[in-house]
Design an enzyme around this catalytic site. Structure first.
Site, PDB file in Angstrom:
ATOM      1  N   GLU A   8      -9.677  -0.928   6.584  1.00  0.00           N
ATOM      2  CA  GLU A   8      -8.588  -1.164   7.652  1.00  0.00           C
ATOM      3  C   GLU A   8      -8.758  -0.863   9.048  1.00  0.00           C
ATOM      4  OE1 GLU A   8      -4.898   1.509   6.514  1.00  0.00           O
ATOM      5  OE2 GLU A   8      -3.775   0.225   7.807  1.00  0.00           O
ATOM      6  N   GLN A  30       0.956  -1.233  -0.045  1.00  0.00           N
ATOM      7  CA  GLN A  30       0.027   0.104   0.139  1.00  0.00           C
ATOM      8  C   GLN A  30       0.759   1.432  -0.172  1.00  0.00           C
ATOM      9  OE1 GLN A  30      -2.886   0.212   3.011  1.00  0.00           O
ATOM     10  NE2 GLN A  30      -2.703   2.291   3.638  1.00  0.00           N
ATOM     11  N   GLY A  31       0.525   1.877  -1.007  1.00  0.00           N
ATOM     12  CA  GLY A  31       1.542   3.360  -1.125  1.00  0.00           C
ATOM     13  C   GLY A  31       0.782   4.407  -0.771  1.00  0.00           C
ATOM     14  N   SER A  76      -3.942   7.615  12.967  1.00  0.00           N
ATOM     15  CA  SER A  76      -3.297   7.614  14.361  1.00  0.00           C
ATOM     16  C   SER A  76      -4.832   7.775  15.187  1.00  0.00           C
ATOM     17  CB  SER A  76      -2.462   8.925  14.686  1.00  0.00           C
ATOM     18  OG  SER A  76      -3.040  10.144  14.688  1.00  0.00           O
ATOM     19  N   SER A 104       1.243   6.751   2.695  1.00  0.00           N
ATOM     20  CA  SER A 104       1.931   7.719   3.541  1.00  0.00           C
ATOM     21  C   SER A 104       3.379   8.092   2.779  1.00  0.00           C
ATOM     22  CB  SER A 104       2.604   7.087   4.928  1.00  0.00           C
ATOM     23  OG  SER A 104       1.381   7.110   5.678  1.00  0.00           O
TER      24      SER A 104
END
Lengths: 369, 390
Positions: B248, B130-131, B373, B133
């Site tokens: 997710e 997964q790209g 976060s 961040s």
């Protein structure tokens, strides 16, 4: 998998909520709170509870009740908590639980229809002053001819109850049982206990060689089972208190302007309120699961009960404390209703086992065994 | 209330259990077994094992058969999640593909994409990365600056991604890239599939505080991808990414509960061996963790109920993530607190090796960061669920 209330249970909750919103709102609660000398038992409210079946939830249909499980009972308890409603509902329902758990068929046939109809106000006395909510905390002894001597406190609504279910220990200390006592009988002394939560009335019950009738099949397991049911219904009330306190706080912070913006736009408040929302949600799940575990006799019911009471106690204290803080000055005033929620949470957090006590029981269940 | 699974789901449980009993070697049960292997070797073993499992039919449990799934129910998927952990089966080597990409492709992918992506993914023929961040785009994901410029039938990609799971083992990466120069932050993005086996793509492992390298960084230098390898329409990348992140955040609660509950029992057994199990403070602390763990289990039942009733979890996924990630972290903090000065020792007594537990404890510091976060999740809960003003 269906871990949720069914339509009927939802409708029941909505009916309780609807009645309270229309007929017994916070102004009515305030009238009871501000009259501490009164019996805390509004007659019209009691009549409605009886008519609408709130007292009959757990009573089997053969005894004129609705024959519902603890899941439905916790629906009612939750709404009563949300409304910070006074009155001996929980006390009377718990006395009914005792009769259900340990009464002979004759005792059930005599008492349950009266309890379901609201004709008999009752309460329970399961613990001695300053003791633990466990068999070891019982401070009433059974003497000769089954007569009771000892003290129990705090007891809810002892002054309006016509029957008290008293937990007592046999003379040799080995066995416990549940006994029916008439508070007007010779040797019974009720002392009212002043209490800062004005949404109930508490007293101390002193028994001196008092005539009593044993609930026929009661023993130590029945006393323990009654304490668990009491813990779950109290946890449900706490969850109702917590949810309502959170909703009211969020509503206020959405519109209260400071520094030219609603205070609810500040992350200092947002993050705290978000955590509280997660906590209340989990407590709601925990109470629902515990009630179901008792209904279904699941193996992990004792663990589930303690999870529910520990979580509900903690989260109600957190939310009601936050309510005062995030309302600011008005939250600390007598005129605002925040203190009704805060004080009720304080009382119930300790009732039938504090968070710490239930956590110790969880430790015993998962660390020692 | 009905907490049971259907007879069909229970039959499935039996079949899966039987298969797992014959295919998970006893030594894999040992805590710390996987950490004791070379990382690449461990990856290879798990990749092969998982492929065999998929070929047997125990993969893509609730996905349609036509795309290579088993065609089962959400209840079967929950049973699968639980049994896999109970049997000490290794965690998937294709987590981002299975958990996030696949459901997103099912939701918004073209028919061709569904056919080309799901089957090979289940059989581990393609390991997905997964790209999202970037060094300059963490919580503020819309700040991604990796550019993809159209050149005929291809995009030419330049930029850098970071915190990429399985970067060095990856075959393909789905990357959030800027395709529409001049468009406002959220509008100019696309989700692009890029082959990692080409000269313009370079992956490097990142060594984490735990010492392990689950994550890496990926550099794009004139890397190429066909314009048709876009998930959703070009320019719609933000919406697709948000959908993907909701998967997710709503990861399987029952698997997490089963895993964490095992860790709880491990912690208890260590405290017993060190004579700390009677300490009243440690008992309170652990019981507090247990309360949250049980709540996580109840919550997973609630989530499964919602799914079975055909309702979307939506922003409640943020609530789920807060509950599991904060509880996991708190559990390991409780472990350290109970151990006191011994917490930092690899082996407080000669016969008690804590390194694998310490590695799990270190990992728990990452779970409140990745996938959004805790601070971002709290914003979502506050604004989307409670309706507080932005």
């Amino acid at each position: 998998m269906f871990f949720a209330l069914d339509d009927e249970q939802r409708a029941f909750g909505a009916a309780v909520r609807g009645y309270l919103a229309e007929r017994f709102d916070l102004a009515a609660v305030r009238a009871v709170v501000e009259h501490p000398g009164g019996d805390g038992h509004p007659a019209t409210l009691w009549k409605a509870m009886a008519e609408q079946g709130w007292l009959a939830v757990r009573v089997p249909e053969q005894h004129d009740g609705l024959g519902q499980g603890m899941v439905t009972a916790q629906v009612v308890a939750r709404e009563l908590g949300a409304g910070v409603v006074p009155g001996p509902w929980a006390a009377t329902v718990l006395a009914g639980e005792a009769v259900l758990l340990a009464g002979s068929s004759q005792q059930q046939a005599e008492l349950l229809p009266q309890l379901a109809a609201g004709e008999l106000v009752a309460t329970v006395a399961l613990r001695g002053p300053c003791a633990r909510y466990s068999l070891g905390g019982v401070a009433v002894r059974v003497g000769s001819h089954g007569r009771l001597t000892g003290v129990a406190a705090p007891v809810e609504y002892p002054s309006v109850a016509a029957r008290v279910v008293v937990a007592a220990r046999s003379a040799d200390g080995g066995e416990y049982g549940l006994y029916l006592v008439d508070p007007a009988a010779p040797g019974v002394w009720v002392r009212e206990l002043a209490c800062y939560d004005g949404t109930t009335r508490l007293g101390e019950l002193t028994l001196s060689d008092v005539a009593a009738v044993r609930l026929e099949t009661s023993g130590s397991p029945a006393v323990a089972a009654l304490l668990d049911r009491a813990a779950v219904l109290t946890a449900a009330d706490l969850v109702g208190v917590a949810r309502e306190a959170l909703t009211r706080t969020v509503d206020y912070d959405r519109t209260r302007m400071q520094f030219g913006v609603p205070v609810g736009s500040f992350q200092a408040l947002k993050h705290a309120l978000a955590d509280l929302h997660v906590g209340v949600r989990m407590a709601e799940h925990a109470v629902l699961y515990a009630a179901h575990a008792l209904d279904a006799g699941l193996a992990d019911a004792p663990l589930a009960v303690s999870v529910a009471k520990a979580k509900a106690s903690d989260v109600a204290l957190q939310v009601t404390g936050a309510m005062i803080q995030y309302l600011g000055g008005i939250g600390y005033s007598w005129e605002h209703e925040a203190h009704f929620f805060y004080k009720r949470a304080k009382r119930e957090a300790g009732l039938y086992g504090s968070g710490d006590e239930h956590r110790e029981r969880l430790a015993a269940l998962t660390i020692d065994s | 209330m009905d907490l049971s699974h259907t007879p069909e789901e229970e039959r499935f449980r039996g079949e899966l259990r039987d298969w797992l009993a014959g295919h998970v070697p006893q030594q894999w049960h040992r805590p710390g077994f996987w950490a004791s292997l070379d990382e690449d070797e461990a990856f290879r073993i798990r990749r092969e094992w998982e492929r065999e499992k998929a070929l047997t039919g125990f993969a893509g449990i609730a996905w349609p058969k036509e795309y290579g799934g088993r065609g089962g129910t959400p209840g079967m998927k929950a049973v699968y999640d639980e049994e896999m952990v109970k049997a000490h089966a290794p965690a998937t080597v294709n987590p981002v593909g299975l958990t996030f990409l696949a459901p997103t492709v099912m939701a918004v992918g073209t028919e061709a994409q569904k056919r080309e992506i799901i089957g090979p993914l289940l059989r581990n023929e393609v390991i997905w990365c997964q790209g999202f961040s970037e060094p300059g785009a963490g919580s503020d994901l819309a700040a991604v600056s990796t550019r993809a410029v159209r050149d005929g039938d291809e995009f030419v990609v330049n930029g850098q991604k970071v915190w990429t799971t399985n970067a060095v083992h990856g075959d393909k990466i789905f990357a959030l890239v800027r395709t529409e120069p001049g468009a406002s932050r959220h509008r100019g993005l696309s989700l692009l599939f890029i082959d990692m086996h080409q000269p313009g793509v370079q992956a490097r492992p990142l060594r984490q505080m735990s010492g392990a390298s689950e994550f890496g960084e990926v550099f794009f230098t004139d890397a190429r991808a066909p314009v048709t390898d876009c998930l959703g329409e070009p320019g719609q990348g933000w919406d697709v990414a948000m959908l993907l992140l909701s998967f997710e955040r709503g990861a399987s609660g029952v698997a997490q509960y089963t895993e964490f509950r095992r860790s709880y029992d491990e912690i208890v057994s260590v405290l017993r061996r060190l004579g700390r199990a009677g300490d009243p403070v440690a008992r309170q602390r652990l019981a507090r963790v247990l309360v949250e763990l049980e709540c996580l289990r109840y919550h997973s039942m609630h989530v499964l109920t919602e799914v079975e009733q055909g309702r979307d979890l939506g922003f409640e996924a943020s609530l789920s993530k807060l509950q599991w990630s904060e509880t996991m972290q708190d559990m390991w903090e409780a472990f350290d607190d109970a151990l006191g000065p011994e917490a930092v020792l690899a082996a407080p007594t000669p016969d008690l090796d804590l390194t694998s537990m310490q590695r799990a404890a270190m990992w728990s510091r990452s779970v409140t960061i990745w996938g959004g976060s805790s601070q971002v999740q709290r914003n979502v809960v506050a604004e989307r669920l409670l309706g507080l003003p932005r």
